[in-house]
Design an enzyme around this catalytic site. Sequence first.
Site, PDB file in Angstrom:
ATOM      1  N   ARG A 141      10.151  14.499  -4.728  1.00 36.78           N
ATOM      2  CA  ARG A 141       8.839  13.944  -4.277  1.00 36.78           C
ATOM      3  C   ARG A 141       9.159  12.284  -4.425  1.00 36.78           C
ATOM      4  O   ARG A 141       8.772  11.645  -3.475  1.00 36.78           O
ATOM      5  CB  ARG A 141       7.616  14.157  -5.032  1.00 36.78           C
ATOM      6  CG  ARG A 141       6.205  13.716  -4.611  1.00 36.78           C
ATOM      7  CD  ARG A 141       5.131  14.400  -5.514  1.00 36.78           C
ATOM      8  NE  ARG A 141       5.152  14.170  -6.843  1.00 36.78           N
ATOM      9  CZ  ARG A 141       4.537  14.735  -7.620  1.00 36.78           C
ATOM     10  NH1 ARG A 141       3.452  15.540  -7.357  1.00 36.78           N
ATOM     11  NH2 ARG A 141       4.597  14.372  -9.039  1.00 36.78           N
ATOM     12  N   TYR A 142       9.697  12.070  -5.605  1.00 36.51           N
ATOM     13  CA  TYR A 142       9.817  10.571  -5.765  1.00 36.51           C
ATOM     14  C   TYR A 142      11.198  10.362  -5.281  1.00 36.51           C
ATOM     15  O   TYR A 142      12.254  11.238  -5.155  1.00 36.51           O
ATOM     16  CB  TYR A 142       9.819  10.250  -7.233  1.00 36.51           C
ATOM     17  CG  TYR A 142       8.696  10.308  -8.107  1.00 36.51           C
ATOM     18  CD1 TYR A 142       7.679   9.163  -7.790  1.00 36.51           C
ATOM     19  CD2 TYR A 142       8.404  11.510  -8.779  1.00 36.51           C
ATOM     20  CE1 TYR A 142       6.499   9.410  -8.406  1.00 36.51           C
ATOM     21  CE2 TYR A 142       7.092  11.444  -9.374  1.00 36.51           C
ATOM     22  CZ  TYR A 142       6.167  10.564  -9.336  1.00 36.51           C
ATOM     23  OH  TYR A 142       4.762  10.537  -9.755  1.00 36.51           O
ATOM     24  N   ARG A 200      14.462  10.694  -8.125  1.00 38.65           N
ATOM     25  CA  ARG A 200      14.493  11.675  -9.034  1.00 38.65           C
ATOM     26  C   ARG A 200      14.012  13.069  -8.408  1.00 38.65           C
ATOM     27  O   ARG A 200      13.188  13.198  -7.577  1.00 38.65           O
ATOM     28  CB  ARG A 200      13.776  11.432 -10.118  1.00 38.65           C
ATOM     29  CG  ARG A 200      12.031  11.500 -10.081  1.00 38.65           C
ATOM     30  CD  ARG A 200      11.558  10.476 -11.185  1.00 38.65           C
ATOM     31  NE  ARG A 200      11.580   9.185 -10.493  1.00 38.65           N
ATOM     32  CZ  ARG A 200      10.425   8.364 -10.571  1.00 38.65           C
ATOM     33  NH1 ARG A 200       9.573   8.618 -11.443  1.00 38.65           N
ATOM     34  NH2 ARG A 200      10.381   7.166 -10.021  1.00 38.65           N
ATOM     35  N   CYS A 231       7.375  31.392 -20.059  1.00 40.84           N
ATOM     36  CA  CYS A 231       7.042  30.681 -21.016  1.00 40.84           C
ATOM     37  C   CYS A 231       6.568  31.158 -22.062  1.00 40.84           C
ATOM     38  O   CYS A 231       6.340  32.378 -22.068  1.00 40.84           O
ATOM     39  CB  CYS A 231       5.818  29.827 -20.639  1.00 40.84           C
ATOM     40  SG  CYS A 231       6.059  28.488 -19.363  1.00 40.84           S
ATOM     41  N   CYS A 234      -0.148  28.480 -20.824  1.00 42.98           N
ATOM     42  CA  CYS A 234      -1.446  27.724 -21.110  1.00 42.98           C
ATOM     43  C   CYS A 234      -2.484  27.811 -19.947  1.00 42.98           C
ATOM     44  O   CYS A 234      -2.034  27.997 -18.930  1.00 42.98           O
ATOM     45  CB  CYS A 234      -0.820  26.185 -21.343  1.00 42.98           C
ATOM     46  SG  CYS A 234       0.346  25.929 -22.505  1.00 42.98           S
ATOM     47  N   ASP A 262      -1.891  12.270 -12.202  1.00 50.31           N
ATOM     48  CA  ASP A 262      -0.934  12.603 -11.415  1.00 50.31           C
ATOM     49  C   ASP A 262      -1.768  13.109  -9.769  1.00 50.31           C
ATOM     50  O   ASP A 262      -2.607  14.113 -10.127  1.00 50.31           O
ATOM     51  CB  ASP A 262      -0.147  13.845 -11.618  1.00 50.31           C
ATOM     52  CG  ASP A 262       1.424  13.898 -11.148  1.00 50.31           C
ATOM     53  OD1 ASP A 262       1.291  13.421  -9.941  1.00 50.31           O
ATOM     54  OD2 ASP A 262       2.103  14.493 -11.789  1.00 50.31           O
ATOM     55  N   LYS A 313       2.249   9.805 -10.154  1.00 47.67           N
ATOM     56  CA  LYS A 313       1.527   9.159 -11.103  1.00 47.67           C
ATOM     57  C   LYS A 313       1.047   7.806 -10.862  1.00 47.67           C
ATOM     58  O   LYS A 313       1.964   6.893 -10.627  1.00 47.67           O
ATOM     59  CB  LYS A 313       2.334   9.393 -12.419  1.00 47.67           C
ATOM     60  CG  LYS A 313       2.665  10.685 -12.698  1.00 47.67           C
ATOM     61  CD  LYS A 313       3.712  10.703 -14.114  1.00 47.67           C
ATOM     62  CE  LYS A 313       4.137  12.226 -14.357  1.00 47.67           C
ATOM     63  NZ  LYS A 313       5.109  12.572 -13.376  1.00 47.67           N
TER      64      LYS A 313
END
Length: 369
Positions: free
Chosen positions: A113-114, A117, A126, A130, A332, A339
């Site tokens: 996206r960037y 990076r 996981c 969460c 974000d 962000k």
Amino acid sequence: MELVSSYQKQKTVSGSEWLDWKWQIQNRIKNGSELENYIRISSEEKEALLACSEVFSFSATPYYLGLADPEDPNCPIRLQVLPRKEELHTRAWDRKDPLAEESYMPVKGVTHRYPDRALWYLSHVCAVYCRFCTRKRKVSQSSGTPGAEDWKDALRYFREHPEIKEVILSGGDPLNLSDSKLDYLLSELKSIPHINQVRIHSRYPVTLPMRITPELCQVLKKHFPIYLVTHFNHSKELTELVKERIGMLVKEGAVTVLNQAVLLKGVNNSVGTLTELFYGLTKIGIKPYYLHQCDEVFGSSHFRVPIEEGVELMKQIRGSISGLSVPLYVVDLTGGGGKVPLPANYLEETKTSSYVFRNYKGDLYEIGF
């Protein structure tokens, strides 16, 4: 070292088993009957556990669930991992993929996206699922995990795109991979000349600190420098075992450790709670990096704190504690906008030849220009 938990006493679990991260993964709590070994579950929580299981899996390690208050339904640990009926109430802005990660996916598992990076999704597993997870759409679903051929495609993509300076290993949790697989992936990434740095995003230091072993540290040290961003949200998560293993990671693994917390209603949305967390992190060698506004992922609206409240919290915190312990408050942007910082405004007035500022105490100060 951690005290023996009530679970260990009930199940006659040995200390060596308890400190074995693979044992913790294999013995995760996944349903209501297992959950009752740890906490007193209300009828409302039982109903939510059943209803929400159709949308997002429930899972927690014995270690992490052992941190929860067995009697208090508003315990910050319980709030982060136990389903609530509010998860089934989606709002207009809620999205399955709020950060549009799938829209920026040139090859399976890679979000670019960037410009400089790329994020590499390596695992669907996981230690704890969460309830506010941004990737609820695919975490816990094995069908979404990239395989060996997908890894080759990803590495080829990284080599062919010299604008990529950083690769972020994510998931699920990348530390769910074996030491040998991590060693292989880091070796491949470090062999690409234009990649400047590798970052690992993992919540295992929080939910499964026993994953940090001398063997893992040797792998990470071999590929120095490595930056690891973890995800502590409350000081209750900063246990003695965490302190021990973070020390190992920093001193034996030569890893730079940072933290990105999420601002969560009922969990940490107070000056006192955040201050205790940020100072607690700095004390054990972790730099508070980001405080995230909770993403607009479906089923998480009950966690979201108004941005104005978050800005005011950070304004009070910045004036009260060391700058070293203050993270950047960010949102974000839903839709993949990236962000953006949410700074507090201290400028009160602009005069002909001066500026008037109001500090964190509410006092006015004038400076010239």
